[in-house]
Design a protein around this motif. Structure first.
Motif, mmCIF file in Angstrom:
data_model
loop_
_atom_site.group_PDB
_atom_site.id
_atom_site.type_symbol
_atom_site.label_atom_id
_atom_site.label_comp_id
_atom_site.label_asym_id
_atom_site.label_seq_id
_atom_site.Cartn_x
_atom_site.Cartn_y
_atom_site.Cartn_z
ATOM 1 N N THR A 30 0.818 -1.215 0.000
ATOM 2 C CA THR A 30 0.000 0.000 0.000
ATOM 3 C C THR A 30 0.853 1.267 0.000
ATOM 4 O OG1 THR A 30 -0.120 0.044 2.424
ATOM 5 C CG2 THR A 30 -1.823 -1.204 1.262
ATOM 6 N N SER A 31 2.179 1.115 0.074
ATOM 7 C CA SER A 31 3.058 2.285 0.131
ATOM 8 C C SER A 31 3.220 2.901 -1.255
ATOM 9 C CB SER A 31 4.427 1.883 0.694
ATOM 10 O OG SER A 31 5.102 1.020 -0.202
ATOM 11 N N ARG A 32 3.656 4.156 -1.263
ATOM 12 C CA ARG A 32 3.915 4.849 -2.521
ATOM 13 C C ARG A 32 5.232 5.611 -2.405
ATOM 14 N NH1 ARG A 32 2.528 10.175 -1.619
ATOM 15 N NH2 ARG A 32 1.138 10.550 0.167
ATOM 16 N N PRO A 33 5.961 5.769 -3.480
ATOM 17 C CA PRO A 33 7.254 6.467 -3.420
ATOM 18 C C PRO A 33 7.076 7.957 -3.173
ATOM 19 C CG PRO A 33 6.684 5.945 -5.687
ATOM 20 C CD PRO A 33 5.644 5.283 -4.839
ATOM 21 N N VAL A 34 8.085 8.568 -2.582
ATOM 22 C CA VAL A 34 8.076 10.000 -2.328
ATOM 23 C C VAL A 34 9.522 10.490 -2.410
ATOM 24 C CG1 VAL A 34 8.309 9.747 0.173
ATOM 25 C CG2 VAL A 34 7.289 11.825 -0.757
ATOM 26 N N VAL A 35 9.706 11.701 -2.871
ATOM 27 C CA VAL A 35 11.051 12.272 -3.002
ATOM 28 C C VAL A 35 11.384 13.060 -1.735
ATOM 29 C CG1 VAL A 35 12.536 13.811 -4.335
ATOM 30 C CG2 VAL A 35 10.811 12.403 -5.501
ATOM 31 N N ARG A 36 12.426 12.642 -1.053
ATOM 32 C CA ARG A 36 12.922 13.349 0.127
ATOM 33 C C ARG A 36 14.447 13.336 0.080
ATOM 34 N NH1 ARG A 36 8.685 15.061 0.302
ATOM 35 N NH2 ARG A 36 7.237 15.370 2.032
ATOM 36 N N PRO A 37 15.105 14.404 0.546
ATOM 37 C CA PRO A 37 16.573 14.448 0.524
ATOM 38 C C PRO A 37 17.188 13.421 1.472
ATOM 39 C CG PRO A 37 15.672 16.327 1.731
ATOM 40 C CD PRO A 37 14.513 15.639 1.098
ATOM 41 N N VAL A 38 17.921 12.484 0.919
ATOM 42 C CA VAL A 38 18.528 11.416 1.711
ATOM 43 C C VAL A 38 20.035 11.338 1.476
ATOM 44 C CG1 VAL A 38 18.503 8.932 2.180
ATOM 45 C CG2 VAL A 38 16.376 10.096 1.641
ATOM 46 N N ARG A 39 20.473 11.656 0.252
ATOM 47 C CA ARG A 39 21.859 11.444 -0.137
ATOM 48 C C ARG A 39 22.860 12.121 0.806
ATOM 49 N NH1 ARG A 39 25.317 8.237 -2.559
ATOM 50 N NH2 ARG A 39 23.823 7.913 -4.258
ATOM 51 N N HIS A 40 22.636 13.397 1.120
ATOM 52 C CA HIS A 40 23.638 14.110 1.917
ATOM 53 C C HIS A 40 23.727 13.552 3.334
ATOM 54 C CE1 HIS A 40 19.959 16.193 3.106
ATOM 55 N NE2 HIS A 40 20.608 16.713 4.136
ATOM 56 N N TRP A 41 22.587 13.065 3.868
ATOM 57 C CA TRP A 41 22.627 12.443 5.189
ATOM 58 C C TRP A 41 23.351 11.100 5.127
ATOM 59 C CZ3 TRP A 41 22.012 15.437 9.053
ATOM 60 C CH2 TRP A 41 21.065 16.462 9.055
ATOM 61 N N ALA A 42 23.099 10.330 4.082
ATOM 62 C CA ALA A 42 23.788 9.040 3.916
ATOM 63 C C ALA A 42 25.293 9.247 3.798
ATOM 64 C CB ALA A 42 23.240 8.305 2.695
ATOM 65 N N ASP A 43 25.700 10.273 3.057
ATOM 66 C CA ASP A 43 27.131 10.560 2.930
ATOM 67 C C ASP A 43 27.722 10.965 4.272
ATOM 68 O OD1 ASP A 43 26.992 9.986 0.254
ATOM 69 O OD2 ASP A 43 26.783 12.088 -0.384
ATOM 70 N N VAL A 50 22.103 4.177 -0.598
ATOM 71 C CA VAL A 50 21.127 5.200 -0.182
ATOM 72 C C VAL A 50 19.728 4.592 -0.294
ATOM 73 C CG1 VAL A 50 20.204 7.488 -0.622
ATOM 74 C CG2 VAL A 50 22.639 7.024 -1.006
ATOM 75 N N PRO A 51 19.040 4.412 0.827
ATOM 76 C CA PRO A 51 17.711 3.790 0.762
ATOM 77 C C PRO A 51 16.671 4.727 0.154
ATOM 78 C CG PRO A 51 18.194 4.469 2.994
ATOM 79 C CD PRO A 51 19.447 4.709 2.210
ATOM 80 N N ALA A 52 15.658 4.150 -0.456
ATOM 81 C CA ALA A 52 14.529 4.923 -0.962
ATOM 82 C C ALA A 52 13.597 5.269 0.193
ATOM 83 C CB ALA A 52 13.791 4.112 -2.022
ATOM 84 N N VAL A 53 12.699 6.220 -0.024
ATOM 85 C CA VAL A 53 11.716 6.611 0.979
ATOM 86 C C VAL A 53 10.324 6.384 0.394
ATOM 87 C CG1 VAL A 53 10.811 8.480 2.410
ATOM 88 C CG2 VAL A 53 13.265 8.338 1.952
ATOM 89 N N ARG A 54 9.472 5.712 1.164
ATOM 90 C CA ARG A 54 8.098 5.453 0.729
ATOM 91 C C ARG A 54 7.146 5.825 1.850
ATOM 92 N NH1 ARG A 54 7.938 2.355 -3.983
ATOM 93 N NH2 ARG A 54 5.730 1.899 -3.603
ATOM 94 N N VAL A 55 5.915 6.142 1.461
ATOM 95 C CA VAL A 55 4.883 6.555 2.413
ATOM 96 C C VAL A 55 3.904 5.400 2.611
ATOM 97 C CG1 VAL A 55 3.020 8.189 2.875
ATOM 98 C CG2 VAL A 55 5.099 8.953 1.734
ATOM 99 N N ILE A 56 3.575 5.129 3.889
ATOM 100 C CA ILE A 56 2.579 4.115 4.226
ATOM 101 C C ILE A 56 1.370 4.802 4.850
ATOM 102 C CG2 ILE A 56 4.199 2.210 4.492
ATOM 103 C CD1 ILE A 56 4.240 2.736 7.481
ATOM 104 N N PRO A 57 0.185 4.193 4.774
ATOM 105 C CA PRO A 57 -1.020 4.863 5.276
ATOM 106 C C PRO A 57 -1.007 5.089 6.784
ATOM 107 C CG PRO A 57 -1.576 2.906 3.957
ATOM 108 C CD PRO A 57 -0.109 2.903 4.143
#
Length: 351
Positions: A30-43, A50-57
């Motif tokens: 039921t999740s959907r993809p979403v764009v959030r800044p992750v790269r700079h924190w992972a570095d 770098v993990p993807a970010v998804r939204v759950i209900p």
């Protein structure tokens, strides 16, 4: 009964795990993809992947996926100002390898489901894992107060609806949030120097239980394949009057090795074959008195001091067959059964 109880408990734990995984997969679908800044924190943390970010209900934020890690954030929190703290929290989990260690903790607790100590250790590991990640996340984001607010905000909106691989922010036990806030905002925080030592301690405490379970499960396999299988008592009741090993002979008074045990009881009581076997000797002897010797596999049993003999050489007997009656027909100071057990040509302690 103990073995069936263990199997029943393990079956329930496997069923619960399967149901949790099924609910988890439905939540992922039921999740959907979403764009959030992750790269700079992972570095900044030193992550290569770098993990993807998804939204759950609904539910609590969590991290899942060994090969392709994904951060799942509930819809009620994705647009809040605390989203960066959530993402960094899960990245720290990923960096620490908690996707592997937490399932291992649960596996140990499920294996020893009957032990309150195993569950208590798992709860403490869960708490300190989250407390340590809280501290590292607050240091990375640079504001402990803001992170503490994020912690309370997430706990207010998210409730863990199922068993998750790595729970972020929320733990089920009452009072945990207060403990984590106290730990986070303390000027002199106390934390385990080596969380791995706690895991080692958990396994060390579980080891005796593991050995006990293993001995129950493998019980029959411990004996050699050709060892005798006992299924009947030699006497209905008796008193041990002389043990196996060196002793002072009751008649001669000299120190002499006693190659069996003496079992005292009223004269004339029946003596039984303890297993299916073949009678190899049934005769009067000088030292043993009336002697019956039976053989099964690699084991020979000798029954001495009998009042009389009920079997003959070459006869096959089954467990429970009366082979004679208790007496004092040889060198003896009273009625008793002299029992010897020989295995591979050597006398062993019948006890």
């Amino acid at each position: 009964m103990i073995l069936w109880g263990l199997v029943a408990g393990w079956s329930v734990r496997v069923l619960c795990w399967g149901m949790g995984q099924a609910r988890l997969q439905r939540l992922k679908q039921t999740s959907r993809p979403v764009v959030r800044p992750v790269r700079h924190w992972a570095d900044a943390i030193g992550l290569r992947r770098v993990p993807a970010v998804r939204v759950i209900p609904h539910g609590a934020p969590f991290l899942a996926g060994i090969l392709r890690p994904v951060i799942f954030i509930p819809a009620a929190l994705i647009s809040k100002q605390h989203t960066p703290q959530i993402i960094v929290h899960e990245l720290v989990h990923l960096k620490r390898g908690d996707l592997l260690t937490r399932p291992l903790d649960r596996m140990v607790a499920d294996l020893f489901w009957f032990s309150p100590f195993a569950w208590a250790i798992r709860e403490r590991l869960d708490y300190w894992r989250e407390a340590i990640v809280d501290e590292e996340t607050a240091d990375l984001t640079g504001d402990r107060i803001a992170y503490a607010r994020a912690l309370t905000q997430v706990a207010r909106h998210a409730r863990p609806a199922l068993i998750l691989p790595v729970a972020a922010f929320t733990l089920k036990k009452e009072g945990t949030l207060k403990m984590r806030l106290t730990q986070l905002l303390s000027e002199t925080p106390h934390r385990p120097k080596r969380l791995g030592l706690a895991v080692v301690a958990a396994l060390a405490l579980a080891a005796p239980l593991a050995l006990a379970q293993g001995s129950l499960i493998r019980g029959a396999a411990i004996l050699p394949a050709d060892a005798i299988a006992y299924s009947h008592a030699v006497l209905d009741k008796a008193k041990l009057t002389s043990a196996f090993g060196m002793r002072k002979h009751p008649v001669s008074g000299e120190a002499k090795e006693h190659k069996g045990v003496d079992l005292a009881e009223e004269e004339g009581k029946p003596v039984y074959a303890p297993a299916a076997a073949t009678v190899t000797r049934a005769e009067m002897t000088r030292g043993y008195g009336n002697l019956v010797e039976i053989s099964a596999g690699n084991t020979v049993l000798r029954f001495g001091q009998l009042k009389d003999i009920k079997v003959s050489a070459g006869q096959s007997v089954s467990a429970g067959t009366v082979i004679g009656s208790l007496g004092q027909s040889g060198q003896a100071t009273g009625p008793h059964l002299h029992l010897e057990v020989w295995r591979d040509g050597a006398a062993v302690d019948p006890m």
